[in-house]
Design a protein around this motif. Sequence first.
Motif, PDB file in Angstrom:
ATOM      1  N   VAL A  94       0.858  -1.183   0.000  1.00  0.00           N
ATOM      2  CA  VAL A  94       0.000   0.000   0.000  1.00  0.00           C
ATOM      3  C   VAL A  94       0.896   1.236   0.000  1.00  0.00           C
ATOM      4  CG1 VAL A  94      -1.890  -1.179   1.180  1.00  0.00           C
ATOM      5  CG2 VAL A  94      -0.200   0.074   2.511  1.00  0.00           C
ATOM      6  N   SER A  95       0.347   2.346  -0.431  1.00  0.00           N
ATOM      7  CA  SER A  95       1.107   3.591  -0.464  1.00  0.00           C
ATOM      8  C   SER A  95       1.360   4.106   0.942  1.00  0.00           C
ATOM      9  CB  SER A  95       0.361   4.654  -1.270  1.00  0.00           C
ATOM     10  OG  SER A  95       0.379   4.334  -2.639  1.00  0.00           O
ATOM     11  N   ARG A  96       2.559   4.635   1.127  1.00  0.00           N
ATOM     12  CA  ARG A  96       2.940   5.304   2.365  1.00  0.00           C
ATOM     13  C   ARG A  96       3.598   6.604   1.973  1.00  0.00           C
ATOM     14  NH1 ARG A  96       7.105   1.799   4.942  1.00  0.00           N
ATOM     15  NH2 ARG A  96       7.632   1.412   2.798  1.00  0.00           N
ATOM     16  N   ILE A 134      -2.328   2.771  -5.813  1.00  0.00           N
ATOM     17  CA  ILE A 134      -2.804   1.977  -4.688  1.00  0.00           C
ATOM     18  C   ILE A 134      -2.739   2.878  -3.459  1.00  0.00           C
ATOM     19  CG2 ILE A 134      -2.537  -0.143  -3.361  1.00  0.00           C
ATOM     20  CD1 ILE A 134      -3.144  -0.506  -6.410  1.00  0.00           C
ATOM     21  N   ASP A 135      -3.901   3.245  -2.924  1.00  0.00           N
ATOM     22  CA  ASP A 135      -3.916   4.211  -1.819  1.00  0.00           C
ATOM     23  C   ASP A 135      -3.458   3.590  -0.499  1.00  0.00           C
ATOM     24  OD1 ASP A 135      -6.143   2.895  -0.662  1.00  0.00           O
ATOM     25  OD2 ASP A 135      -7.578   4.365  -1.432  1.00  0.00           O
ATOM     26  N   GLY A 148       7.190   6.664  -1.799  1.00  0.00           N
ATOM     27  CA  GLY A 148       6.461   5.654  -1.052  1.00  0.00           C
ATOM     28  C   GLY A 148       5.120   5.282  -1.656  1.00  0.00           C
ATOM     29  N   HIS A 149       4.659   6.063  -2.628  1.00  0.00           N
ATOM     30  CA  HIS A 149       3.382   5.732  -3.265  1.00  0.00           C
ATOM     31  C   HIS A 149       3.575   4.557  -4.221  1.00  0.00           C
ATOM     32  CE1 HIS A 149       0.802   9.532  -2.446  1.00  0.00           C
ATOM     33  NE2 HIS A 149       1.401   9.078  -1.368  1.00  0.00           N
ATOM     34  N   GLN A 151       7.056   1.276  -6.862  1.00  0.00           N
ATOM     35  CA  GLN A 151       6.882   2.198  -5.742  1.00  0.00           C
ATOM     36  C   GLN A 151       7.802   3.375  -5.988  1.00  0.00           C
ATOM     37  OE1 GLN A 151       7.944   0.689  -1.838  1.00  0.00           O
ATOM     38  NE2 GLN A 151       6.417   2.006  -0.893  1.00  0.00           N
ATOM     39  N   ALA A 152       7.260   4.588  -5.896  1.00  0.00           N
ATOM     40  CA  ALA A 152       8.069   5.790  -6.119  1.00  0.00           C
ATOM     41  C   ALA A 152       9.139   5.890  -5.035  1.00  0.00           C
ATOM     42  CB  ALA A 152       7.186   7.032  -6.116  1.00  0.00           C
TER      43      ALA A 152
END
Length: 122
Positions: free
Chosen positions: A40-42, A66-67, A91-92, A108-109
Amino acid sequence: MKTPSCLPLVTVCLLLVGASSASSQLYQSLTFNVGLAQAVSRDLGSSGVTVNLRNDANEALNLVWIDQQGTPQPMFAIPARTEMPITTTPGHVFRIERQSGVIAANFQASAALVQNYRVDLS
C-alpha cells in the motif's frame, strides 16, 4: 478515469516515443514485482518527485494508484508509444494494467527527484 484528490498529479506533456529513441538507456524496465503485490502507499517524504512513465507497448495501458488502504484508484490511460510524467510522493505504490485489467507491472516511487520507467509488453 478519475484522479484521487489526495494524490497531487501534474501531467506536463505527452511525447511520442520512437522504438529507436536515444533515451532508451535512461529508462528502467518495469515488470510485475511480486513483493509489491500487496503493498500500500505510504508517505515517505513531503517533497514531490517526478516519475516519467514510458509506454513502449502497442496498446494503451492504465495507471492505477494503490492508496494507503490498499484500494486501487484508477488514474488515467497512457496511450501506446507515449511518455507521461507524473508528480507523486515517495512511497506511493502504482500498478500498470492492460485494458483487460491484467497487471503488467508495478512500482513504488522512490525518493529520487526524477525516476524514469518504461513498460514493453513484447
